[in-house]
Design a protein around this motif. Structure first.
Motif, PDB file in Angstrom:
ATOM      1  N   ALA A  29       0.850  -1.189   0.000  1.00 19.02           N
ATOM      2  CA  ALA A  29       0.000   0.000   0.000  1.00 19.02           C
ATOM      3  C   ALA A  29       0.883   1.235   0.000  1.00 19.02           C
ATOM      4  CB  ALA A  29      -0.907  -0.014   1.239  1.00 19.02           C
ATOM      5  N   MET A  30       0.360   2.327  -0.552  1.00 18.44           N
ATOM      6  CA  MET A  30       1.133   3.555  -0.579  1.00 18.44           C
ATOM      7  C   MET A  30       1.504   3.960   0.834  1.00 18.44           C
ATOM      8  SD  MET A  30      -0.552   5.847  -3.597  1.00 18.44           S
ATOM      9  CE  MET A  30       0.812   6.993  -3.518  1.00 18.44           C
ATOM     10  N   ALA A  31       2.735   4.425   1.020  1.00 18.46           N
ATOM     11  CA  ALA A  31       3.279   4.644   2.354  1.00 18.46           C
ATOM     12  C   ALA A  31       2.468   5.652   3.144  1.00 18.46           C
ATOM     13  CB  ALA A  31       4.719   5.118   2.242  1.00 18.46           C
ATOM     14  N   ASP A  32       2.167   5.313   4.389  1.00 19.16           N
ATOM     15  CA  ASP A  32       1.515   6.204   5.325  1.00 19.16           C
ATOM     16  C   ASP A  32       2.596   6.859   6.172  1.00 19.16           C
ATOM     17  OD1 ASP A  32       0.246   7.391   7.437  1.00 19.16           O
ATOM     18  OD2 ASP A  32      -0.551   5.539   8.288  1.00 19.16           O
ATOM     19  N   PRO A  33       2.744   8.176   6.087  1.00 15.57           N
ATOM     20  CA  PRO A  33       3.822   8.824   6.829  1.00 15.57           C
ATOM     21  C   PRO A  33       3.668   8.701   8.331  1.00 15.57           C
ATOM     22  CG  PRO A  33       2.321  10.450   5.893  1.00 15.57           C
ATOM     23  CD  PRO A  33       1.963   9.119   5.290  1.00 15.57           C
ATOM     24  N   GLY A  34       2.463   8.393   8.818  1.00 10.92           N
ATOM     25  CA  GLY A  34       2.270   8.281  10.258  1.00 10.92           C
ATOM     26  C   GLY A  34       2.291   6.852  10.758  1.00 10.92           C
ATOM     27  N   ALA A  35       2.543   5.902   9.878  1.00 10.27           N
ATOM     28  CA  ALA A  35       2.483   4.499  10.263  1.00 10.27           C
ATOM     29  C   ALA A  35       3.643   4.130  11.187  1.00 10.27           C
ATOM     30  CB  ALA A  35       2.512   3.609   9.023  1.00 10.27           C
ATOM     31  N   ILE A  36       3.372   3.208  12.084  1.00 12.50           N
ATOM     32  CA  ILE A  36       4.402   2.683  12.972  1.00 12.50           C
ATOM     33  C   ILE A  36       4.892   1.367  12.385  1.00 12.50           C
ATOM     34  CG2 ILE A  36       4.895   1.878  15.301  1.00 12.50           C
ATOM     35  CD1 ILE A  36       2.536   3.605  16.239  1.00 12.50           C
ATOM     36  N   PRO A  37       6.177   1.241  12.037  1.00 14.17           N
ATOM     37  CA  PRO A  37       6.677   0.001  11.445  1.00 14.17           C
ATOM     38  C   PRO A  37       6.344  -1.200  12.329  1.00 14.17           C
ATOM     39  CG  PRO A  37       8.332   1.736  11.306  1.00 14.17           C
ATOM     40  CD  PRO A  37       7.224   2.266  12.173  1.00 14.17           C
ATOM     41  N   GLY A  38       5.811  -2.230  11.696  1.00 15.63           N
ATOM     42  CA  GLY A  38       5.503  -3.451  12.414  1.00 15.63           C
ATOM     43  C   GLY A  38       4.259  -3.379  13.275  1.00 15.63           C
ATOM     44  N   VAL A 155      -5.268  10.230   9.309  1.00 14.58           N
ATOM     45  CA  VAL A 155      -5.967  10.520   8.055  1.00 14.58           C
ATOM     46  C   VAL A 155      -6.105  12.029   7.862  1.00 14.58           C
ATOM     47  CG1 VAL A 155      -8.183  10.332   6.859  1.00 14.58           C
ATOM     48  CG2 VAL A 155      -7.198   8.321   7.981  1.00 14.58           C
ATOM     49  N   LEU A 156      -6.486  12.736   8.899  1.00 18.28           N
ATOM     50  CA  LEU A 156      -6.641  14.186   8.795  1.00 18.28           C
ATOM     51  C   LEU A 156      -5.306  14.858   8.486  1.00 18.28           C
ATOM     52  CD1 LEU A 156      -9.085  14.875  11.775  1.00 18.28           C
ATOM     53  CD2 LEU A 156      -9.637  14.820   9.340  1.00 18.28           C
ATOM     54  N   ALA A 157      -4.244  14.385   9.126  1.00 19.49           N
ATOM     55  CA  ALA A 157      -2.926  14.974   8.880  1.00 19.49           C
ATOM     56  C   ALA A 157      -2.460  14.719   7.452  1.00 19.49           C
ATOM     57  CB  ALA A 157      -1.909  14.412   9.879  1.00 19.49           C
ATOM     58  N   ALA A 158      -2.712  13.531   6.943  1.00 16.88           N
ATOM     59  CA  ALA A 158      -2.242  13.178   5.604  1.00 16.88           C
ATOM     60  C   ALA A 158      -3.045  13.866   4.509  1.00 16.88           C
ATOM     61  CB  ALA A 158      -2.307  11.659   5.409  1.00 16.88           C
ATOM     62  N   THR A 159      -4.345  14.027   4.718  1.00 18.51           N
ATOM     63  CA  THR A 159      -5.210  14.574   3.665  1.00 18.51           C
ATOM     64  C   THR A 159      -5.394  16.085   3.769  1.00 18.51           C
ATOM     65  OG1 THR A 159      -7.197  14.193   5.001  1.00 18.51           O
ATOM     66  CG2 THR A 159      -6.501  12.408   3.495  1.00 18.51           C
ATOM     67  N   GLY A 160      -5.132  16.645   4.934  1.00 20.65           N
ATOM     68  CA  GLY A 160      -5.367  18.067   5.132  1.00 20.65           C
ATOM     69  C   GLY A 160      -6.821  18.420   5.350  1.00 20.65           C
ATOM     70  N   ALA A 161      -7.687  17.413   5.482  1.00 23.61           N
ATOM     71  CA  ALA A 161      -9.112  17.655   5.692  1.00 23.61           C
ATOM     72  C   ALA A 161      -9.373  18.080   7.132  1.00 23.61           C
ATOM     73  CB  ALA A 161      -9.913  16.395   5.367  1.00 23.61           C
ATOM     74  N   ALA A 162     -10.470  18.787   7.342  1.00 25.56           N
ATOM     75  CA  ALA A 162     -10.847  19.206   8.689  1.00 25.56           C
ATOM     76  C   ALA A 162     -11.670  18.155   9.405  1.00 25.56           C
ATOM     77  CB  ALA A 162     -11.626  20.515   8.629  1.00 25.56           C
ATOM     78  N   GLN A 163     -12.392  17.335   8.623  1.00 28.31           N
ATOM     79  CA  GLN A 163     -13.259  16.303   9.189  1.00 28.31           C
ATOM     80  C   GLN A 163     -13.237  15.065   8.304  1.00 28.31           C
ATOM     81  OE1 GLN A 163     -17.090  18.446   9.348  1.00 28.31           O
ATOM     82  NE2 GLN A 163     -16.980  18.320  11.587  1.00 28.31           N
ATOM     83  N   VAL A 164     -13.685  13.948   8.883  1.00 26.20           N
ATOM     84  CA  VAL A 164     -13.898  12.727   8.121  1.00 26.20           C
ATOM     85  C   VAL A 164     -15.362  12.343   8.222  1.00 26.20           C
ATOM     86  CG1 VAL A 164     -11.551  11.897   8.578  1.00 26.20           C
ATOM     87  CG2 VAL A 164     -13.433  11.156  10.067  1.00 26.20           C
ATOM     88  N   ASP A 165     -15.805  11.475   7.320  1.00 21.50           N
ATOM     89  CA  ASP A 165     -17.050  10.744   7.467  1.00 21.50           C
ATOM     90  C   ASP A 165     -16.688   9.321   7.854  1.00 21.50           C
ATOM     91  OD1 ASP A 165     -18.667  12.917   6.723  1.00 21.50           O
ATOM     92  OD2 ASP A 165     -18.417  12.444   4.597  1.00 21.50           O
ATOM     93  N   THR A 166     -17.500   8.679   8.678  1.00 17.79           N
ATOM     94  CA  THR A 166     -17.179   7.340   9.153  1.00 17.79           C
ATOM     95  C   THR A 166     -18.285   6.366   8.788  1.00 17.79           C
ATOM     96  OG1 THR A 166     -18.151   7.852  11.320  1.00 17.79           O
ATOM     97  CG2 THR A 166     -15.758   8.140  11.079  1.00 17.79           C
ATOM     98  N   ILE A 167     -17.880   5.142   8.465  1.00 17.73           N
ATOM     99  CA  ILE A 167     -18.813   4.051   8.203  1.00 17.73           C
ATOM    100  C   ILE A 167     -18.398   2.883   9.086  1.00 17.73           C
ATOM    101  CG2 ILE A 167     -19.635   2.368   6.512  1.00 17.73           C
ATOM    102  CD1 ILE A 167     -19.273   4.477   4.353  1.00 17.73           C
ATOM    103  N   GLY A 168     -19.343   2.369   9.861  1.00 19.26           N
ATOM    104  CA  GLY A 168     -19.040   1.257  10.749  1.00 19.26           C
ATOM    105  C   GLY A 168     -20.010   0.117  10.574  1.00 19.26           C
ATOM    106  N   HIS A 169     -19.470  -1.098  10.528  1.00 16.97           N
ATOM    107  CA  HIS A 169     -20.300  -2.295  10.471  1.00 16.97           C
ATOM    108  C   HIS A 169     -20.279  -2.977  11.825  1.00 16.97           C
ATOM    109  CE1 HIS A 169     -20.800  -6.748   9.479  1.00 16.97           C
ATOM    110  NE2 HIS A 169     -21.991  -6.205   9.265  1.00 16.97           N
TER     111      HIS A 169
END
Length: 343
Positions: A29-38, A155-169
């Motif tokens: 997957a495209m690298a997530d700059p905030g990801a923690i290795p492992g 997600v907010l830091a990477a996209t620059g968005a102020a808010q997200v929409d969420t979907i939960g199952h």
């Protein structure tokens, strides 16, 4: 369809999924700059195929528990004016990001949205029954809410968005609400600071579930025979399974003072054929001050859709409900097609 034909169909689906697993797409997957290795608890690695069949997705996900669904986790994706908020998908108990959203994620991405998802609530080490590192959403719901908080911030830091929409199952809907109320997702004093705009849930155990009678049975054993089977059951199905039973301390705290948070738009989808989040009407929410709630029955106006608890997120109608909730002007029409009850 006869029982024999259904059994043969399911066996063929599982075999197909196994063959797909052998030829899995191993691209990272495209690298997530905030990801923690492992970090096994949240990050996905590579992608699985787009699948329209829930049984096939579950089989593939079991063989490839860390893959992401197509269309998700492009950490270079930037929202545009027509799609201003990224969508965060939260899977349910015993599932993974892939097994829950192998169908829905690519559909949302094709509609132009930045889509993100993660695995949460996994055990740290193998345990009894289903509680093992490759099975998701068995950990404590309080911990999972905190995991979602960290993921949304990334997600907010990477996209620059102020808010997200969420979907939960299923449990994913409860985890979203836990995040809103207790982990910074919403600000009751100043809703302008909310990190979430829309909450869309499918079969969420918002007011608890009887698990088709299992919860009542556990209570009966304890009340009439003096047998407390909660601990061995919890070892089998995970902490979160017990926490979703009607009257649990977690749900009592979550629903105290009202179902909703100010400034949030909720679309709560129930399913009359749901055999896990039972009774299905317990999923619905009541709007409190400053919130809007749309309680929707999946089959309302579409008797063709016979989805059950797990297959509902593979329903084209469910996808259209999500798109309509997020932007009704751009997606005014709801799809009505067949979608099978599988389990």
């Amino acid at each position: 369809m006869s029982h024999t034909l259904r059994t043969r169909r399911r066996a063929a689906v599982v075999l197909t999924a196994a063959l797909l697993a052998l030829g899995a797409n191993s691209a990272a997957a495209m690298a997530d700059p905030g990801a923690i290795p492992g970090s096994h608890s949240s990050d996905t690695i590579g992608y699985g195929p787009e699948l329209t069949d829930e049984a096939a997705a579950v089989a593939y996900g079991l063989a490839n528990p860390d893959v992401a669904p197509q269309g998700s986790n492009d950490w270079g994706c930037k929202p545009d004016a027509a799609h201003p908020r990224p969508i965060v998908l939260v899977h349910g108990t015993w599932a993974s990001a892939y097994s829950a959203y192998a169908y829905m994620s690519p559909q949302l991405a094709k509609a132009g949205y930045c889509v993100f998802t993660f695995n949460y609530g996994r055990a740290d080490s193998p345990g009894q029954g289903l509680v093992q590192p490759t099975i998701g959403a068995t950990g404590y719901i309080e911990d999972s809410g905190a995991q979602l908080a960290g993921f949304v911030d990334r997600v907010l830091a990477a996209t620059g968005a102020a808010q997200v929409d969420t979907i939960g199952h299923s449990q994913g809907g409860v985890v979203i609400r836990q995040y809103l109320k207790f982990d910074g997702g919403a600000d009751a004093a100043n809703p302008a600071n909310n990190k979430v705009s829309h909450v869309i849930t499918y079969g969420a155990t918002n007011h608890g579930t009887t698990l088709s009678g299992l919860g009542n049975l556990l209570g009966a054993f304890k009340g009439t025979l003096g047998l407390d089977l909660n601990n061995p059951t919890e070892n089998l199905i995970g902490h979160a399974g017990i926490q979703q039973l009607v009257g649990s301390p977690v749900l009592t705290a979550l629903n105290a003072g009202g179902d909703t948070m100010p400034g949030i738009d909720y679309t709560i989808v129930g399913d009359q054929y749901d055999e896990v989040s039972t009774p299905y009407t317990a999923t619905y929410l009541t709007a409190g001050p400053g919130a809007t709630v749309h309680d929707v029955l999946l089959q309302d106006g579409c008797a063709l859709d016979t989805s059950d608890h797990n297959s509902m997120v593979f329903s084209p109608r469910a996808v259209s409900l999500a798109l309509h909730a997020i932007d009704p002007a751009a997606h005014p029409d709801l799809v009505c097609t067949t979608n099978p009850w599988l389990l």
